[in-house]
Write a protein that holds these residues in place. Structure first.
Motif, mmCIF file in Angstrom:
data_model
loop_
_atom_site.group_PDB
_atom_site.id
_atom_site.type_symbol
_atom_site.label_atom_id
_atom_site.label_comp_id
_atom_site.label_asym_id
_atom_site.label_seq_id
_atom_site.Cartn_x
_atom_site.Cartn_y
_atom_site.Cartn_z
ATOM 1 N N THR A 59 -48.728 25.282 84.624
ATOM 2 C CA THR A 59 -47.564 25.914 85.428
ATOM 3 C C THR A 59 -46.411 26.682 84.718
ATOM 4 O O THR A 59 -46.172 26.340 83.430
ATOM 5 C CB THR A 59 -46.692 24.492 86.107
ATOM 6 N N THR A 105 -42.990 28.297 84.562
ATOM 7 C CA THR A 105 -41.601 27.944 85.203
ATOM 8 C C THR A 105 -41.011 29.269 85.055
ATOM 9 O O THR A 105 -40.928 30.015 84.105
ATOM 10 C CB THR A 105 -40.902 26.920 84.594
ATOM 11 N N SER A 140 -41.324 28.450 90.000
ATOM 12 C CA SER A 140 -42.535 28.242 89.260
ATOM 13 C C SER A 140 -43.670 29.058 89.925
ATOM 14 O O SER A 140 -43.817 29.242 91.218
ATOM 15 C CB SER A 140 -42.911 26.748 88.944
#
Lengths: 337, 504
Positions: free
Chosen positions: A162, A164, A254
């Motif tokens: 992920t 962000t 994100s």
């Protein structure tokens, strides 16, 4: 002379009495269903769904629906042509991932990142349009391939992690409200729908969408540039995907490898529920908005009732079936007219 | 001679919403006859045959077939009794071969319940012999001549046990020789005891071929016209319910000397290098079979068909026409011959159909938006001048009858204010009244200097209105002459001689 002669010809829609009401109901079935849905949920759980007790819920629906709404209206333009764009989610993910990475690595202003995201989405849509209109590839397969490729690109960019993006410069759009009351996302949703309403109903391009979707051969013989119309529809779809990408990434702070993939089927469902005919040539911007709101209302509603998520999916499926039945009723109704 | 009655329709009433499609219809058909139904588009012919075939249920009344009441039976059950509805396109699959088409649903099966192809073809050959049609049963229907395709369509109905066959417009877009050929075939079958109901707009042929004629007008049925309406004119009058004056060209018309369109050595697929001209205010009739070059030059001029060589000049200036929008810019407009495929968008309202060719032109207003009120005005005016019968300009094009749809196509084209109007068989499948209205309007427009290319294979119609006739064969012009002392026979003769007749 011409003034006098026009007054003799009726301009309002045809039909009489009961027939006309039935047709109006079928034409606007999505709003009827939405009203029905609200009433049913109010009976099931008055505590949550009575607008006098819990008006907040009804404010949340447009907010929930905003990303999906923008994606859907872009997709619906291609369905109106009798084609379909299955790459909306992929375009959304790749364009926003590109923008976010540039934003983070080169420290450009947030607004610049937004512009880049829209540009990438628009470009990808344009490529779709070019391949479909000029090389005569089948839209269903071409966009499916495009989506698969783009999903791969996102995986490669994020490597499954992920990314962000919590800078306020980027997230204000998805997380704050204009004048402290209406979320910016809802503003964007309304803005996009108003623009699309004007394009569909009041421009030569929009009219060409209906004509090509209704009878492409006739459109060509009438002097409409069918290829350019196709390219425009897919380009607009890409642009909408870009805008939706900004909205979602900014809201979630994100990007990840499955960015937006839950929307894949829902946006087709919303367009069809909203009265866009998969045969092409029939569809209304207001109906599509209704479809988006209805689907979101049901999904949110079922979750509020505490149903498991697979029930929510099942319900979505049932609603799509209902929409398809209504679509075929509509066609039968018109054949009689 | 009194024939046994095979079908009787008694007191049938059918309404659709507010329209009364059939009003107290009584109608009977004798066994082994050819019974023609004539009437304008939307008069109720189709509703009547659909009631007979069981597609539509009447509100009241009954249908009696072969002495027994069949009102309660479904379409399928009526088919078992031998009632068949043969429409133009419906029942033939072009990519299947003749035997497959004929056997469809009645497959010859072997012991394993699989299709017995050998027996199927044997049977099909027998059937073809029986009906006197000499075609290879292994040929796909697509490759048959148009008239043989129609025959296969009829044979299919008879092979399945059809005894009472309704032919809905069986001869559209056939040449006059082919129409004769097909009617001869139908007559032969009738003599074997098959009964036919025939729907057609070709009055001369109807008068020649039918034993009985029934006129349908505004839901009312007028049976047994055969005795009274024995000429084209009389029959036309009965159909319209009033006098229809056939439009003819003005005898004293003097040709203009201004060249509107000039083609110099133009060529395209199926068109050899060709020179031809159209003068202002002139109606030029083009004659030629498909593939003869007549249609090809028309579609080429309109930008639908690629020009391979030569120069096109409009008003003396070279015109580069690559696509339809270029043609429209030069004032060249085209009414296609297949209005369903090329002419209208069925699910669009009338006014939007009429606006289609002027979206980026006359309807353009501020910020590139459409001037919708102007569109409505243009549409409302066309509905009046062209006498388009519709509940409103917002009615869908689908809901109109064929003649009115064709008028919508014409309105769309005329909205562009054409200098040269190309008409490709504009009166096919259209009732007489609409036909004469359309022809009359075109004639009026030529008075204002519009040039017309009129492509048709209806030679009577052609000779009535064309100022000049140009005949195509094998990709070139084989005849170009003033319309003086010409007859359909001379045109056919010149067309088939395939030699260039000096154009004087």
């Amino acid at each position: 002379m011409s003034q006098a002669s026009t007054t003799n010809v009726k301009i309002e829609a045809p039909g009489l009495g009961g027939d006309r009401i039935a047709r109006k109901l079928i034409d606007n079935s999505v709003w009827v269903l939405l009203a029905l849905g609200i009433v049913i949920f109010m009976f099931l759980s008055p505590k949550y769904f009575n607008p006098f007790n819990n008006i907040q819920l009804y404010f949340n629906i447009p907010m929930q629906a905003s990303v999906m709404g923008v994606l859907t209206i872009g997709l619906a333009g291609t369905i109106l042509l009798g084609d379909i764009d299955l790459s909306c989610v992929g375009m959304m993910a790749v364009s926003s991932a590109t923008g976010v990475l540039i934003f983070k690595n080169f420290h450009i202003p947030g607004v610049m990142a937004f512009v880049i995201i829209i540009a990438v989405g628009t470009f990808l849509g344009f490529v779709n349009g070019l391949l479909i209109a000029k090389l005569k590839t089948v839209a269903l397969i071409e966009t499916l391939a495009m989506n698969t490729a783009l999903t791969g690109v996102v995986l490669a960019i994020t490597r499954g992690r992920t990314i962000t993006v919590s800078e306020p410069e980027y997230t204000w759009l998805g997380q704050s409200k204009a004048f402290g009351t209406v979320p910016y996302l809802v503003f964007i949703l309304m803005f996009v729908y108003i623009i699309m309403y004007v394009v569909w109903r009041k421009t030569a391009l929009g009219r060409s969408f209906y004509a090509v979707g209704g009878n492409a051969q006739c459109a060509r013989v009438s002097g409409i540039n069918v290829d350019r119309t196709r390219i425009a529809a897919f380009t607009i779809s890409g642009m909408c995907a870009g805008i939706a990408g900004i909205m979602l990434s900014s809201k979630m702070s994100s990007i990840n490898s499955v960015f937006g993939q839950t929307y894949g089927m829902d946006i087709i469902a919303a367009a069809v529920i909203g009265g866009t005919s998969l045969q092409g040539g029939i569809g209304k911007v207001s109906g599509i908005l209704g479809g988006v709101l209805l689907l979101n209302f049901i999904q949110v509603g079922l979750q509020v009732l505490g149903l498991d998520s697979y029930f929510v999916q099942m319900a979505t499926g049932l609603i799509i079936m209902l929409a398809v039945v209504i679509d075929s009723l509509r066609i039968r109704f018109q054949a009689r007219g | 001679m009194e024939r046994e009655t095979i079908l009787e329709v008694r007191d049938v009433v059918k309404t659709f919403g507010a329209t009364r499609a059939l009003i107290d219809v009584n109608f009977s058909v004798g066994k082994g006859t050819i019974h023609s139904l004539v009437g304008r588009n939307g008069a109720g012919k189709s509703t009547l045959v659909n009631v007979i075939a069981g597609v539509i249920r009447p509100d009241r009344g009954s249908v009696v077939f072969g002495g027994s009441e069949i009102s309660g039976l479904s379409l399928k059950e009526r088919q078992k009794l031998g009632i068949r509805l043969v429409t133009q396109h419906a029942s033939i699959v072009p990519d299947l071969d003749v035997a497959e088409n004929i056997s469809m649903g009645l497959w010859a099966k072997n012991r394993l319940r699989m299709i017995d192809w050998k027996r199927m073809h044997e049977r099909a050959r027998e059937v073809m012999n029986e009906f006197g049609l000499d075609v290879d049963t292994r040929k796909s229907v697509r490759h048959l001549t148009p008239v043989d395709q129609r025959k296969v369509n009829i044979i299919r109905a008879l092979f399945g046990g059809g005894k009472f066959v309704i032919l809905d417009e069986p001869t559209t877009s056939l040449s006059s020789e082919d129409r004769d050929n097909l009617f001869k075939f139908v007559r032969e079958q009738a003599e074997k005891g098959i009964t036919f109901i025939l729907i057609s707009h070709y009055l001369d042929e109807i008068l020649r071929v039918s034993d009985e004629i029934t006129t349908v007008r505004d839901g009312l049925v007028f049976p047994n016209m055969k005795g009274d309406a024995d000429t084209h004119d009389k029959l036309a009058r009965v159909i319209a319910g009033e006098d229809v004056e056939l439009v003819t060209r003005d005898a004293d018309k003097t040709p203009s000397a201004d060249v509107l369109l000039e083609c110099e050595g133009v060529s395209a697929a199926f068109l050899k290098p060709t020179d031809t001209k159209v003068y202002r205010g002139e109606i030029v009739g083009y004659v030629g079979f498909p593939g003869s070059g007549a249609r090809e030059i028309c579609t080429m001029l309109y930008g639908l068909n690629k020009r391979q060589g030569g120069i096109v000049r409009v008003n003396g200036k070279a015109a580069e026409i690559r696509r339809v929008s270029d043609a429209l810019k030069h004032g060249i407009c085209y009414v296609p011959n297949d209005r369903h495929a090329d002419g209208i968008v069925g699910i669009m309202p009338i006014d939007e159909n009429i606006g289609l060719s002027i979206l980026r032109d006359k309807l353009r207003s501020l910020f590139g938006l459409l001037n919708l009120s102007k569109e409505r005005d243009i549409a409302a005016r066309s509905v009046e001048t062209l006498k388009i019968k519709a509940s409103s300009i917002k009615a869908l094009a689908n809901s109109l009858s064929g003649g009115n749809q064709q008028k919508v196509v014409l309105a769309k084209v005329l909205a562009c204010s054409p200098r040269l109007l190309i008409l490709d068989e504009p009166t096919i499948g259209i009732d007489i009244k609409s036909r004469e209205e359309i022809i009359g309007l075109i004639k009026d427009l030529t008075r204002e200097g519009m040039g017309v290319i009129y492509l048709t294979n209806d030679y009577d119609e052609l000779l009535r209105i064309a100022d000049r006739v140009v005949i195509f064969n094998d990709g070139q012009i084989v005849g170009d002459m003033e319309n003086k002392n010409l007859t359909p026979e001379t045109i056919i003769e010149i067309r088939d001689k395939n030699e260039r007749v000096a154009a004087e």
